[in-house]
Design an enzyme around this catalytic site. Sequence first.
Site, PDB file in Angstrom:
ATOM      1  NE  ARG A 111      -2.500  -9.541  -3.389  1.00 40.58           N
ATOM      2  CZ  ARG A 111      -1.744  -8.447  -3.191  1.00 40.58           C
ATOM      3  NH1 ARG A 111      -0.438  -8.569  -3.039  1.00 40.58           N
ATOM      4  NH2 ARG A 111      -2.279  -7.256  -3.177  1.00 40.58           N
ATOM      5  CE  LYS A 125       5.108  -2.145  -2.215  1.00 40.82           C
ATOM      6  NZ  LYS A 125       4.176  -2.433  -3.321  1.00 40.82           N
ATOM      7  NE  ARG A 160      -4.700  -6.910  -0.431  1.00 44.04           N
ATOM      8  CZ  ARG A 160      -3.571  -6.229  -0.568  1.00 44.04           C
ATOM      9  NH1 ARG A 160      -2.428  -6.780  -0.206  1.00 44.04           N
ATOM     10  NH2 ARG A 160      -3.572  -5.026  -1.082  1.00 44.04           N
ATOM     11  NE  ARG A 180      -4.406  -2.296  -4.604  1.00 50.12           N
ATOM     12  CZ  ARG A 180      -4.390  -3.630  -4.736  1.00 50.12           C
ATOM     13  NH1 ARG A 180      -5.437  -4.260  -5.241  1.00 50.12           N
ATOM     14  NH2 ARG A 180      -3.351  -4.319  -4.354  1.00 50.12           N
ATOM     15  NE  ARG A 184       0.195   2.715  -1.485  1.00 53.27           N
ATOM     16  CZ  ARG A 184       0.405   1.466  -1.095  1.00 53.27           C
ATOM     17  NH1 ARG A 184       1.164   1.222  -0.046  1.00 53.27           N
ATOM     18  NH2 ARG A 184      -0.139   0.468  -1.752  1.00 53.27           N
TER      19      ARG A 184
HETATM   20  P1  ADP Z   1      -0.658  -2.978  -2.558  1.00 53.40           P
HETATM   21  O1  ADP Z   1       0.793  -2.610  -2.569  1.00 53.40           O
HETATM   22  O2  ADP Z   1      -0.952  -4.346  -3.046  1.00 53.40           O
HETATM   23  O3  ADP Z   1      -1.565  -1.940  -3.184  1.00 53.40           O
HETATM   24  P2  ADP Z   1      -0.800  -2.490   0.330  1.00 53.40           P
HETATM   25  O4  ADP Z   1      -1.075  -3.628   1.229  1.00 53.40           O
HETATM   26  O5  ADP Z   1       0.536  -1.852   0.404  1.00 53.40           O
HETATM   27  O6  ADP Z   1      -1.149  -3.057  -1.081  1.00 53.40           O
HETATM   28  O7  ADP Z   1      -1.899  -1.327   0.554  1.00 53.40           O
HETATM   29  C1  ADP Z   1      -3.257  -1.577   0.474  1.00 53.40           C
HETATM   30  C2  ADP Z   1      -4.036  -0.259   0.587  1.00 53.40           C
HETATM   31  O8  ADP Z   1      -3.752   0.349   1.868  1.00 53.40           O
HETATM   32  C3  ADP Z   1      -3.662   0.831  -0.426  1.00 53.40           C
HETATM   33  O9  ADP Z   1      -4.356   0.696  -1.645  1.00 53.40           O
HETATM   34  C4  ADP Z   1      -4.052   2.103   0.339  1.00 53.40           C
HETATM   35  O10 ADP Z   1      -5.448   2.322   0.312  1.00 53.40           O
HETATM   36  C5  ADP Z   1      -3.673   1.759   1.758  1.00 53.40           C
HETATM   37  N1  ADP Z   1      -2.276   2.195   2.091  1.00 53.40           N
HETATM   38  C6  ADP Z   1      -1.237   1.387   2.415  1.00 53.40           C
HETATM   39  N2  ADP Z   1      -0.120   2.104   2.659  1.00 53.40           N
HETATM   40  C7  ADP Z   1      -0.462   3.403   2.477  1.00 53.40           C
HETATM   41  C8  ADP Z   1       0.245   4.640   2.557  1.00 53.40           C
HETATM   42  N3  ADP Z   1       1.544   4.687   2.864  1.00 53.40           N
HETATM   43  N4  ADP Z   1      -0.444   5.798   2.304  1.00 53.40           N
HETATM   44  C9  ADP Z   1      -1.746   5.768   2.000  1.00 53.40           C
HETATM   45  N5  ADP Z   1      -2.473   4.650   1.894  1.00 53.40           N
HETATM   46  C10 ADP Z   1      -1.845   3.476   2.127  1.00 53.40           C
END
Ligand code: ADP
Length: 187
Positions: A128, A13, A134, A145, A88
Amino acid sequence: MKIVLLGAPGSGKGTQGEKLVAHYGIPKISTGDALRAAVKEGTELGKKAKAAMDAGQLVANEIVIGIVEERLGQPDARKGFILDGFPRNTAQAEVLDGMLTRLGSPGIDRAVHLHVSDEEIVKRLLDRAIKEGRDDDKEDVIRKRIEVYNAETRPLLDYYAAQGKVVTLEGIGSVDEIFGSIVKVLG
Ligand code: ADP
């Protein structure tokens, strides 16, 4: 053009979102990037979000909703945006629809779902972890996740399908091939 990118962690994404920014000239709003920046800066918001992020859990709805609301209100987001990592869960999707209605918009145009198998996801995220380091790219957190994605985010495919807005694309192939297939469906 108002686009939501859907897909498991590591489905591409972020990468495709960046290419869409360049192609359509609209901003990308990534809640993950915004949260990581807040953690790095040590803001109150970052302090509240960190524990959930490190555990692979979702950060509280009110925190991420606040981030998106603030960003969507800025002038450059008026003509369109790409949402990466938000919504999400169903509650966030409902709030987003409400925000767009208040802004006088008929809602998002498309939810683009990048489909990638669980095994491939784990492989990409472990890779990654080595390259980017990260904090949440550790095997147990990665599995968490994916579990959270399947339980809380996957239902959004039905949510947006009910609005006739979902398109599912295979997220396997070169970055350019996948980008080509996205642009083809978005027009
Ligand atoms: P990935 O898609 O690789 O899991 P992201 O960078 O989108 O990584 O998100 C990393 C973390 O940030 C998530 O695991 C969550 O803890 C938090 N997060 C991101 N976006 C949201 C959201 N819309 N609602 C709740 N938590 C979020």
